[in-house]
Design an enzyme around this catalytic site. Structure first.
Site, mmCIF file in Angstrom:
data_model
loop_
_atom_site.group_PDB
_atom_site.id
_atom_site.type_symbol
_atom_site.label_atom_id
_atom_site.label_comp_id
_atom_site.label_asym_id
_atom_site.label_seq_id
_atom_site.Cartn_x
_atom_site.Cartn_y
_atom_site.Cartn_z
ATOM 1 N N ARG A 1 -12.166 -11.267 5.242
ATOM 2 C CA ARG A 1 -11.515 -11.021 3.951
ATOM 3 C C ARG A 1 -11.348 -12.322 3.187
ATOM 4 O O ARG A 1 -10.941 -13.332 3.760
ATOM 5 C CB ARG A 1 -10.141 -10.392 4.187
ATOM 6 C CG ARG A 1 -9.340 -10.257 2.916
ATOM 7 C CD ARG A 1 -8.040 -9.546 3.137
ATOM 8 N NE ARG A 1 -7.053 -10.310 3.859
ATOM 9 C CZ ARG A 1 -6.258 -11.239 3.326
ATOM 10 N NH1 ARG A 1 -6.368 -11.561 2.048
ATOM 11 N NH2 ARG A 1 -5.359 -11.853 4.067
ATOM 12 N N ARG B 1 -12.263 -18.460 4.741
ATOM 13 C CA ARG B 1 -11.407 -18.729 5.901
ATOM 14 C C ARG B 1 -12.166 -18.834 7.208
ATOM 15 O O ARG B 1 -11.843 -19.670 8.045
ATOM 16 C CB ARG B 1 -10.378 -17.608 6.020
ATOM 17 C CG ARG B 1 -9.431 -17.641 4.884
ATOM 18 C CD ARG B 1 -8.503 -16.479 4.884
ATOM 19 N NE ARG B 1 -7.601 -16.654 3.746
ATOM 20 C CZ ARG B 1 -6.643 -15.808 3.429
ATOM 21 N NH1 ARG B 1 -6.456 -14.723 4.142
ATOM 22 N NH2 ARG B 1 -5.875 -16.046 2.396
ATOM 23 N N ALA C 1 0.840 -1.205 0.000
ATOM 24 C CA ALA C 1 0.000 0.000 0.000
ATOM 25 C C ALA C 1 0.879 1.262 0.000
ATOM 26 O O ALA C 1 0.800 2.085 -0.920
ATOM 27 C CB ALA C 1 -0.929 -0.017 1.207
ATOM 28 N N GLU D 1 -3.896 -2.472 4.705
ATOM 29 C CA GLU D 1 -4.463 -3.145 5.885
ATOM 30 C C GLU D 1 -4.695 -2.165 7.034
ATOM 31 O O GLU D 1 -5.443 -2.462 7.973
ATOM 32 C CB GLU D 1 -3.530 -4.299 6.313
ATOM 33 C CG GLU D 1 -4.214 -5.285 7.231
ATOM 34 C CD GLU D 1 -3.380 -6.525 7.562
ATOM 35 O OE1 GLU D 1 -2.475 -6.875 6.783
ATOM 36 O OE2 GLU D 1 -3.661 -7.146 8.608
#
Ligand code: FAD
Length: 637
Positions: free
Chosen positions: A435, A330, A44, A425
């Protein structure tokens, strides 16, 4: 405080384009008059710093590692999503948008998620142009594999080193700007406070980690790309250095914190093996493309895997979720692993593990194919677990991996402090309460390469700022706070190490605010954390001095922030009386044990306002509206 998300309305496909058109621009020749501070050089921050400099801004960029390319992003293994539909298997921007909103259990903004899915196409083009060596299939096209929560193959990868290769791309772009003199790079420099003047973010206070020098840097805007806070749990898959200090100190200066309790537990990590372990290792989700997850049918079955016949194995994900099988998201895979272990069907010495088995894939494809796909991951597993995964199944168990929460940002990625942006993040993200795999790299690069370079112009062009220097009272105050805290930590006459406190806090968080939570446990954690925090200030011992490289001191400051953040996470988890995504409140589940949302009362993003250490923060709510993907019970059956 009124939260204005600045989300555009109208047809979702054109929202971002129309929004961009409405944003003010800065003439290229004028950009060099402005300085932007970018904290962080992961995917990022690195992509943002390079892009802003390329546009013409002066950029000062900071990271705590010795080189920008050692940011935690380098650890990302599995891949990055993009809706290119190269496999012609039914993918589209809309499907990626749909999967992400559903995968996040309807706790993310539709406008943001659609933009993310749309930009995913440009990211791959940009990275290929930079020379990122994505895997290719026989025709020469980029290859794809599948990740959880999707029934298409849209994950681009570079063996098990996707983050490393993407980061080298961003790093090259950044280095080019450093060479051109448009980016001044400050490695080994930690941001320890935010300078806010007349309500605007105007600078940061940093500590040089080699010399201990405290300094202030000023700019016209500040961008935090400082990563996630999973290490609040002590044991996690994150790099040991990852921490919450930058965002937490910005929070204390007025930036609201979004959905702090939304943390992600990754289902496929190497299990904890002992009390003194300090780190957990991820086995990439990509392994679930070919590995099959199972446990023995019988409780307390101690036979080695090879002696358990097929009829006595329970491939519980394939059984419970026939359409997604081993590739359920997940949160679902993690909860199921916990469930079978709680039933006494876990494997290995601790019984807190399930098998991830490649026997069938090796039989079908041959060892060489599996080696080509996952060789480095298999090697890593063997080095850590001491077992050969080509011959016997891996043992895996869920572990803390990612934080969906972070600083609350509007559609322009600006926090509630004008001029302060959070990307990657570090922000509260586009992933809602869970996510999907391979979407963090996509979001970090979307924010840094494509979104922020558009939205920041609008702020710069429409804001008149006075010049600031180090004589300003706000600067002196921030510097004094940093110097004071550093001295307090160093001069403390305690006897306990920072790590011992961190481990204790982490265990508390894992037990009561981890994979599953309940009101009683959260209240207990909330009653214990303040006492432990006070004990920390009384009893911690920080070795070394403040004018040299001192990792014990670095850690001490970060753990201090984890204590305060942990309390907010528990409060947020207690406040949200529903289960959604990774936030599983035991009281709220369907008869089949799935997360039961309460859309009537909790369809909002929580944004917390700091009110002083030990005081109850204020909760603000941003209502979430769903016009395209209508909230329903998530089903992967
Ligand atoms: C083991 C592992 C594997 C993963 N695999 C994948 C994957 O395959 N696909 C996927 O999409 N996601 C994956 N993820 C998630 C993904 O890697 C991260 O979410 C992402 O890389 C975060 O990028 P970032 O740029 O936001 O932050 P980071 O990469 O964490 O970078 C943070 C930067 O901020 C700097 N920084 C932080 N605090 C300060 C401070 N106070 N002062 C100065 N500098 C500071 C650091 O020095 C660093 O440069 C994985 C995560 C883990 C743990």
């Amino acid at each position: 405080m009124e939260l204005d998300s600045k989300c555009p309305t109208g047809p979702i496909e054109t929202r971002w384009d129309r929004h961009k058109f409405g944003l003010k621009l800065v003439n290229p020749a004028n950009k060099r008059k402005y300085t932007i501070l970018v904290v962080g050089t992961g995917l990022a921050g690195g992509s943002a710093a390079a892009s802003l400099a390329e546009l013409g801004y002066n950029v000062k960029c900071f990271c705590f590692q010795d080189s920008p390319r050692r940011a935690h992003s380098i650890a990302a293994q599995g891949g990055i999503n993009a809706a290119k539909n190269y496999h012609n298997d039914g993918d589209s921007v809309y499907r990626l948008f749909y999967d992400t909103v559903k995968g996040g259990d309807f706790r993310a903004r539709e406008s943001n998620v659609y933009r993310l899915a749309d930009i995913s196409l440009d990211i791959i083009d940009q990275c290929v142009a930079q020379g990122v060596p994505f895997a290719r299939e026989y025709s020469g096209y980029l290859d794809n594999r599948s990740f959880g929560g999707a029934q298409v193959s849209r994950t681009f990868y570079a063996r098990g080193q996707t983050g490393q290769q993407l980061l080298l791309g961003a790093y090259q772009a950044l280095e080019r700007q450093i060479g051109l003199g448009t980016v001044s790079m400050f490695p080994r420099t930690e941001m320890l406070d935010l300078i806010v003047i007349d309500g605007h973010a105007r600078g940061i206070v940093t500590r040089n980690l080699l010399t201990g020098k405290i300094e202030s840097h000023f700019g016209d805007a500040v961008v935090l790309g400082t990563g996630g806070y999973g290490n609040v749990y002590y044991l996690s898959t994150n790099a040991k250095g990852s921490n919450a200090t930058a965002i937490w100190r910005a929070h204390k200066r007025g930036a609201l914190f979004g959905n702090p309790c939304f943390t992600q537990i990754h289902p496929t990590c190497i299990p904890v093996s002992g009390e003194y372990q300090s780190k957990l290792t991820l086995m990439s989700e990509s392994l679930r493309n070919d590995g099959r997850v199972w446990v023995p049918l019988k409780k307390d079955d101690t036979r080695p895997a090879s002696q358990i016949p097929e009829a006595e194995r329970d491939y519980y994900l394939e059984r419970r979720y026939p359409s997604f099988g081993n590739l359920v998201p997940r949160d679902v895979a993690s909860r199921n692993a916990k469930m079978v272990c709680d039933e006494g069907r876990g494997v290995g010495e601790t019984k807190l593990a399930v098998y991830l088995d490649f026997r069938d894939a090796i039989g079908r494809l041959g060892t060489h194919v599996i080696k080509e796909r996952y060789g480095n991951l298999f090697d890593m597993y063997e080095r850590i677990a001491g077992e050969d995964p080509y011959r016997q199944p891996m043992r895996i168990y869920p572990a803390i991996h990612y934080t969906m929460g972070g600083l609350w940002v509007d559609y322009n990625l600006m926090t509630t402090i004008p001029g302060l942006y959070a990307i990657g993040e570090a922000n509260f993200s586009d992933h809602g309460a869970n996510r999907l795999g391979a979407s963090a790299l996509m979001q970090g690069l979307a924010d840094g390469y494509f979104v922020l370079p558009n939205t920041i112009n609008d702020y710069v062009a429409s804001t008149k700022l006075d010049k600031v220097d180090s004589t300003h009272a706000a600067v002196r105050d921030a510097e004094a706070q940093v110097t004071g805290t550093t001295a307090k930590l160093l001069n403390n006459k305690g006897t306990r190490s920072v790590d011992s406190f961190h481990r204790e806090l982490g265990k508390l968080m894992w037990d009561y605010c981890g994979m599953s939570r309940n009101a009683e446990g959260l209240k207990l954690a909330l009653s214990k954390i303040p006492g432990l925090r006070e004990q920390y200030w009384r009893e911690v011992k920080v070795l070394g001095s403040g004018d040299e490289l001192n990792q014990s001191l670095e850690k001490a400051g970060r753990v201090r922030d984890f204590f305060e953040l942990a309390e907010l996470m528990c409060l947020d988890a207690l406040e949200r009386n529903e289960s959604c995504g990774g936030h599983f409140r035991e009281e709220y589940q369907t008869p089949e044990g799935e997360a039961a949302r309460d859309d009537e009362h909790y369809s909002y993003a929580a944004a917390w306002e700091f009110r002083g250490v030990g005081n109850r923060p204020d909760l603000h709510k941003e209502a979430l509206n769903f016009e395209y993907v209508h909230p329903a019970q998530r089903s992967y059956k």
